[in-house]
Write a protein that holds these residues in place. Structure first.
Motif, PDB file in Angstrom:
ATOM      1  N   ILE A  12      -2.855   7.608   1.698  1.00  6.42           N
ATOM      2  CA  ILE A  12      -1.530   6.999   1.858  1.00  6.42           C
ATOM      3  C   ILE A  12      -0.502   8.092   2.153  1.00  6.42           C
ATOM      4  N   THR A  70       2.776   9.914  -3.619  1.00 10.94           N
ATOM      5  CA  THR A  70       1.588   9.139  -3.261  1.00 10.94           C
ATOM      6  C   THR A  70       0.401   9.772  -3.988  1.00 10.94           C
ATOM      7  N   THR A 104       4.302   5.702  -5.777  1.00  4.34           N
ATOM      8  CA  THR A 104       3.239   4.767  -5.390  1.00  4.34           C
ATOM      9  C   THR A 104       2.417   4.407  -6.616  1.00  4.34           C
ATOM     10  N   PRO A 155       1.008  -1.171  -3.768  1.00  8.68           N
ATOM     11  CA  PRO A 155       0.371  -1.813  -2.621  1.00  8.68           C
ATOM     12  C   PRO A 155      -0.047  -3.233  -2.994  1.00  8.68           C
ATOM     13  N   ILE A 159      -5.696  -2.531   0.168  1.00  7.89           N
ATOM     14  CA  ILE A 159      -4.962  -1.675   1.113  1.00  7.89           C
ATOM     15  C   ILE A 159      -5.976  -0.817   1.848  1.00  7.89           C
ATOM     16  N   TYR A 168       6.223  -6.754   6.550  1.00  4.03           N
ATOM     17  CA  TYR A 168       5.607  -6.898   5.223  1.00  4.03           C
ATOM     18  C   TYR A 168       6.628  -7.618   4.347  1.00  4.03           C
ATOM     19  N   THR A 170       8.079  -8.128   0.102  1.00  2.00           N
ATOM     20  CA  THR A 170       8.093  -7.516  -1.229  1.00  2.00           C
ATOM     21  C   THR A 170       8.423  -8.591  -2.266  1.00  2.00           C
ATOM     22  N   ILE A 185      -2.453  -5.276   2.682  1.00  2.15           N
ATOM     23  CA  ILE A 185      -1.476  -4.546   3.500  1.00  2.15           C
ATOM     24  C   ILE A 185      -2.195  -3.331   4.093  1.00  2.15           C
ATOM     25  N   ASP A 189       1.629   0.133   7.025  1.00  6.37           N
ATOM     26  CA  ASP A 189       2.777  -0.705   6.642  1.00  6.37           C
ATOM     27  C   ASP A 189       3.226  -0.423   5.209  1.00  6.37           C
ATOM     28  N   PHE A 190       2.287  -0.016   4.361  1.00  2.86           N
ATOM     29  CA  PHE A 190       2.721   0.380   3.013  1.00  2.86           C
ATOM     30  C   PHE A 190       3.634   1.601   3.103  1.00  2.86           C
ATOM     31  N   THR A 210       4.120  -5.291  -2.739  1.00  3.38           N
ATOM     32  CA  THR A 210       4.224  -5.356  -1.279  1.00  3.38           C
ATOM     33  C   THR A 210       2.996  -6.074  -0.717  1.00  3.38           C
ATOM     34  N   GLY A 211       3.122  -6.635   0.462  1.00  3.94           N
ATOM     35  CA  GLY A 211       1.967  -7.282   1.106  1.00  3.94           C
ATOM     36  C   GLY A 211       2.440  -8.113   2.287  1.00  3.94           C
TER      37      GLY A 211
END
Ligand SMILES: NC(=O)c1ccc[n+]([C@@H]2O[C@H](COP(=O)([O-])OP(=O)(O)OC[C@H]3O[C@@H](n4cnc5c(N)ncnc54)[C@H](OP(=O)(O)O)[C@@H]3O)[C@@H](O)[C@H]2O)c1
Length: 212
Positions: A12, A70, A104, A155, A159, A168, A170, A185, A189-190, A210-211
């Motif tokens: 990521i 991350t 993250t 995420p 992912i 995306y 949230t 996701i 896009d994450f 997120t997704g």
């Protein structure tokens, strides 16, 4: 913005670095070896540091506008290292006088209904539980750090590497699912979601799902 990216060498992390650089930010990427493969930009500097050592984080963070994490435990150590990392990052940021953190996290602590977290659902994979549980513990530590403008961005349940669509959704503390009930996701896009949150500060002090 001048951004310190912890975990820049990860799956990521490399995508987050690319997204930040494409939007014109200056990025200091951190990995333990001081190398990050495949990213070449005048706005990207890579340095070595250990995110479990608060003195390292303080030195590296000083002078930056924000920290993006991350960080992950990798395969070779206990996932509980995530709590050491978040503790060292919080302490290091305080000493380095940086107060914006986009972290993250994991999807396991997101609610699938008002009573149930994803990790508590019957078909949550047993092998994911240690890291999901450690990620929830990290959130519990982060949420106490209300002197920092933190956002814990999770995420979707799934992912994977994929396309950057820029689209995306949230949700505050909720698992995001699509029309078929799937939670997924792309890593690209994450990375967009991480940088959108960094720039907008829309969800400070929030566990953000997120997704698609
Ligand atoms: N559905 C979900 O909830 C879900 C799914 C996937 C991932 N995640 C979470 O997302 C995060 C990132 O995942 P990923 O797959 O991109 O991880 P990854 O590829 O394993 O990358 C981990 C990163 O952390 C760095 N790192 C590890 N230990 C470090 C230390 N002591 N000091 C400094 N850096 C250190 C690694 O750098 P070096 O090894 O190069 O030093 C690497 O850059 C993880 O926290 C993971 O749990 C959540």
């Amino acid at each position: 913005m001048n951004v310190l990216l912890l975990g820049a060498s990860g799956r990521i992390g490399r995508r987050a670095a690319t997204e930040l650089l494409d939007r014109g930010h200056n990025v200091t990427g951190v990995s333990r070896s001081g190398t990050v493969a495949e990213i070449d930009s005048d706005a990207f500097v890579v340095v070595a540091g250990d995110a479990t050592v608060s003195e390292d984080v303080a030195k590296l963070a000083a002078g930056h506008d924000a920290v993006v994490s991350t960080l992950g435990p990798g395969g070779d150590v206990s996932p509980d290292i995530l709590t050491e990392m978040v503790t060292a990052v919080i302490d290091g940021m305080r000493h380095g006088a940086v107060d914006r953190l986009v972290w993250t996290g994991g999807a396991g602590g997101l609610m699938v209904n008002p009573e149930t977290m994803l990790i508590e659902t019957a078909d949550f994979p047993e092998e994911w539980k240690p890291v999901a549980s450690a990620a929830i513990d990290a959130y519990e530590i982060l949420r106490e750090a209300d002197d920092l403008a933190w956002t814990y961005v999770a995420p979707a349940a799934m992912i994977q590497p994929g396309d950057r669509t820029g689209e995306y959704r949230t949700a505050d503390r909720e698992l995001v699912t699509d029309d078929e009930g799937e939670s997924h996701i792309s890593m690209e896009d994450f990375a967009v979601a991480l940088v959108d949150e960094l720039e907008s500060e829309r969800s400070v002090h929030t566990y953000l799902g997120t997704g698609y």
